[in-house]
Design a protein around this motif. Structure first.
Motif, short mmCIF file in Angstrom:
data_model
loop_
_atom_site.label_atom_id
_atom_site.label_comp_id
_atom_site.label_asym_id
_atom_site.label_seq_id
_atom_site.Cartn_x
_atom_site.Cartn_y
_atom_site.Cartn_z
N ARG A 107 0.85 -1.19 0.10
CA ARG A 107 -0.13 0.10 -0.02
C ARG A 107 0.82 1.29 -0.12
O ARG A 107 1.91 1.35 0.62
CB ARG A 107 -0.93 -0.17 1.15
CG ARG A 107 -2.03 -1.39 1.28
CD ARG A 107 -2.69 -1.20 2.36
NE ARG A 107 -3.62 -0.06 2.52
CZ ARG A 107 -4.34 0.27 3.67
NH1 ARG A 107 -4.44 -0.56 4.89
NH2 ARG A 107 -5.22 1.27 3.52
N ARG A 116 -5.34 8.97 1.40
CA ARG A 116 -5.86 7.80 0.56
C ARG A 116 -4.79 6.87 0.27
O ARG A 116 -3.91 7.19 -0.31
CB ARG A 116 -6.50 8.28 -0.54
CG ARG A 116 -7.61 9.46 -0.47
CD ARG A 116 -8.74 9.33 0.58
NE ARG A 116 -9.66 10.34 0.45
CZ ARG A 116 -10.60 10.38 1.27
NH1 ARG A 116 -10.66 9.49 2.51
NH2 ARG A 116 -11.60 11.41 1.15
N GLY A 118 -3.51 2.81 -0.49
CA GLY A 118 -3.74 1.65 -1.02
C GLY A 118 -3.01 1.18 -2.15
O GLY A 118 -2.02 1.83 -2.61
N SER A 119 -3.02 -0.18 -2.46
CA SER A 119 -2.11 -1.02 -3.48
C SER A 119 -2.67 -0.46 -4.96
O SER A 119 -4.00 -0.21 -4.96
CB SER A 119 -2.38 -2.31 -3.41
OG SER A 119 -1.80 -3.00 -4.18
N ASP A 198 -11.95 2.96 4.22
CA ASP A 198 -10.32 2.70 4.36
C ASP A 198 -10.11 1.13 4.51
O ASP A 198 -10.77 0.32 5.14
CB ASP A 198 -9.97 3.47 5.58
CG ASP A 198 -8.40 3.12 5.87
OD1 ASP A 198 -7.50 3.15 4.97
OD2 ASP A 198 -7.87 2.76 7.16
N ALA A 199 -9.08 0.83 3.61
CA ALA A 199 -8.66 -0.79 3.50
C ALA A 199 -9.64 -1.45 2.82
O ALA A 199 -9.22 -2.61 2.38
CB ALA A 199 -8.58 -1.10 4.94
N ARG A 201 -11.17 -3.24 -0.39
CA ARG A 201 -10.39 -3.11 -1.75
C ARG A 201 -10.98 -2.13 -2.77
O ARG A 201 -12.06 -2.06 -2.89
CB ARG A 201 -10.94 -4.74 -2.53
CG ARG A 201 -10.13 -5.10 -3.53
CD ARG A 201 -10.47 -6.67 -3.83
NE ARG A 201 -10.05 -7.08 -5.03
CZ ARG A 201 -10.29 -8.22 -5.50
NH1 ARG A 201 -11.07 -8.85 -4.91
NH2 ARG A 201 -9.81 -8.63 -6.56
N SER A 202 -10.23 -1.42 -3.43
CA SER A 202 -10.26 -0.51 -4.46
C SER A 202 -10.72 1.02 -3.69
O SER A 202 -10.85 1.81 -4.51
CB SER A 202 -11.22 -0.96 -5.56
OG SER A 202 -12.57 -1.10 -5.16
N ALA A 204 -9.35 3.04 -1.96
CA ALA A 204 -8.33 4.22 -2.00
C ALA A 204 -8.35 4.95 -3.37
O ALA A 204 -8.32 6.17 -3.39
CB ALA A 204 -6.92 3.77 -1.77
N SER A 282 -5.43 -0.82 8.95
CA SER A 282 -4.35 0.25 8.66
C SER A 282 -3.78 0.72 9.72
O SER A 282 -2.37 1.09 9.83
CB SER A 282 -5.23 1.54 8.09
OG SER A 282 -5.86 1.17 7.00
#
Length: 295
Positions: A107, A116, A118-119, A198-199, A201-202, A204, A282
């Protein structure tokens, strides 16, 4: 490296906003060496994966968008493939490789909206830099490593404030021309699902783009472990038809967006459910550069 340098340069001049131009950004999900969802076995002599599928067929989506008079570019978070046929497929779509693969779910914070995290956030940042009118992340889904049959819960994820009209236009086309119109799904319709916590998937990507007023959607319609879906997509003509339907949904949105006013984040220092640290997951991480607004 050029893209990264441009991001830094623009970042010094303020946060770009989008949503009003004519540029559509398509992002190919996952990356070389980390291909996302993969079918449990071969179908029609092929073993489908998210990354390889969209590397091959993103050109069909792009062509549909450009035929309607809109500009379109294709990005991917990873490195460019050097082996054939992937090398030629990437060139056909003129994919911009951002060289930030974030393998293993690594991330990172958004350059423009650092709470924000995320991966794969580089793809969202690049779209913000380009002031995109909208962004569509080209993905597939999978519910397990085993084959299933019947219906699967097809969905299009969107950002909370700006994305629903885009996602709904895409879902309407999928429901009207793909699901149970060639690709069996046992009567299950494609749903529109906002994602912003937050956290998740997608989330972020969705939040960073929302903050800059850019509608965004993640395509999660086909399940590669659904044998019926895989059978449909393994046929080249059907795969092209599916990709063109994605483009048709985008075009439907772009033609109907007159009067829609982008929602832009008012206060970058005010935390919400999408801010890094809101989720317990997070709070256990140390992510260099992440802005912690949640106390």
């Amino acid at each position: 490296m050029v893209a990264v340098c441009l991001l830094v340069l623009v970042g010094c001049q303020g946060v770009p906003t989008g949503g009003r131009g004519d540029l559509v950004v398509l992002d190919i999900g996952h990356c070389l060496g980390d291909e996302g969802a993969v079918a449990p076995g071969t179908v029609r002599g092929r073993r489908l994966s998210e990354y390889a599928f969209w590397l091959r067929y993103s050109s069909e989506v792009k062509r549909e968008v450009e035929r309607a008079g809109f500009r379109c570019l294709v990005t991917n978070r990873g490195f460019a493939p050097t082996a054939e046929p992937m090398r030629s497929e990437a060139r056909r779509s003129r994919v911009i490789f951002l060289r930030r693969p974030d393998k293993g779910g690594q991330r990172r914070p958004s350059h423009y909206h650092p709470d924000r995290v995320g991966s794969g956030i580089a793809s969202a940042d690049y779209a913000i830099y380009r002031r995109a009118a909208c962004v569509v992340f080209l993905h597939h889904n999978s519910s397990s490593g085993r084959w299933v049959s019947g219906g699967s819960p097809s969905m299009i994820i969107c950002n909370r404030y700006n994305g629903r009209p885009l996602a709904q236009a895409m879902a309407d086309v999928m429901n009207g021309s793909i699901l149970d119109h060639g690709m069996p799904n046992a009567g299950m319709k494609c749903r529109v699902v906002p994602r912003y916590v937050d956290a998740d998937r997608s989330a972020a990507w969705m939040n960073a783009l929302d903050d800059s007023g850019i509608p965004a959607a993640v395509l999660e319609v086909a399940f590669l472990n659904n044998r019926n879906h895989a059978e449909f997509l393994a046929d080249d003509a059907n795969a092209r038809r599916y990709a063109r339907a994605v483009g048709q949904g985008i075009v439907r949105y772009m033609r109907s967006r007159a009067g829609l006013r982008p929602h832009v984040r008012a206060d970058e220092n005010r935390a919400d459910e999408g801010s890094f640290g809101y989720a317990a997951e997070s709070r256990r991480l140390r992510v260099p550069g992440a802005k912690l607004l949640v106390r």
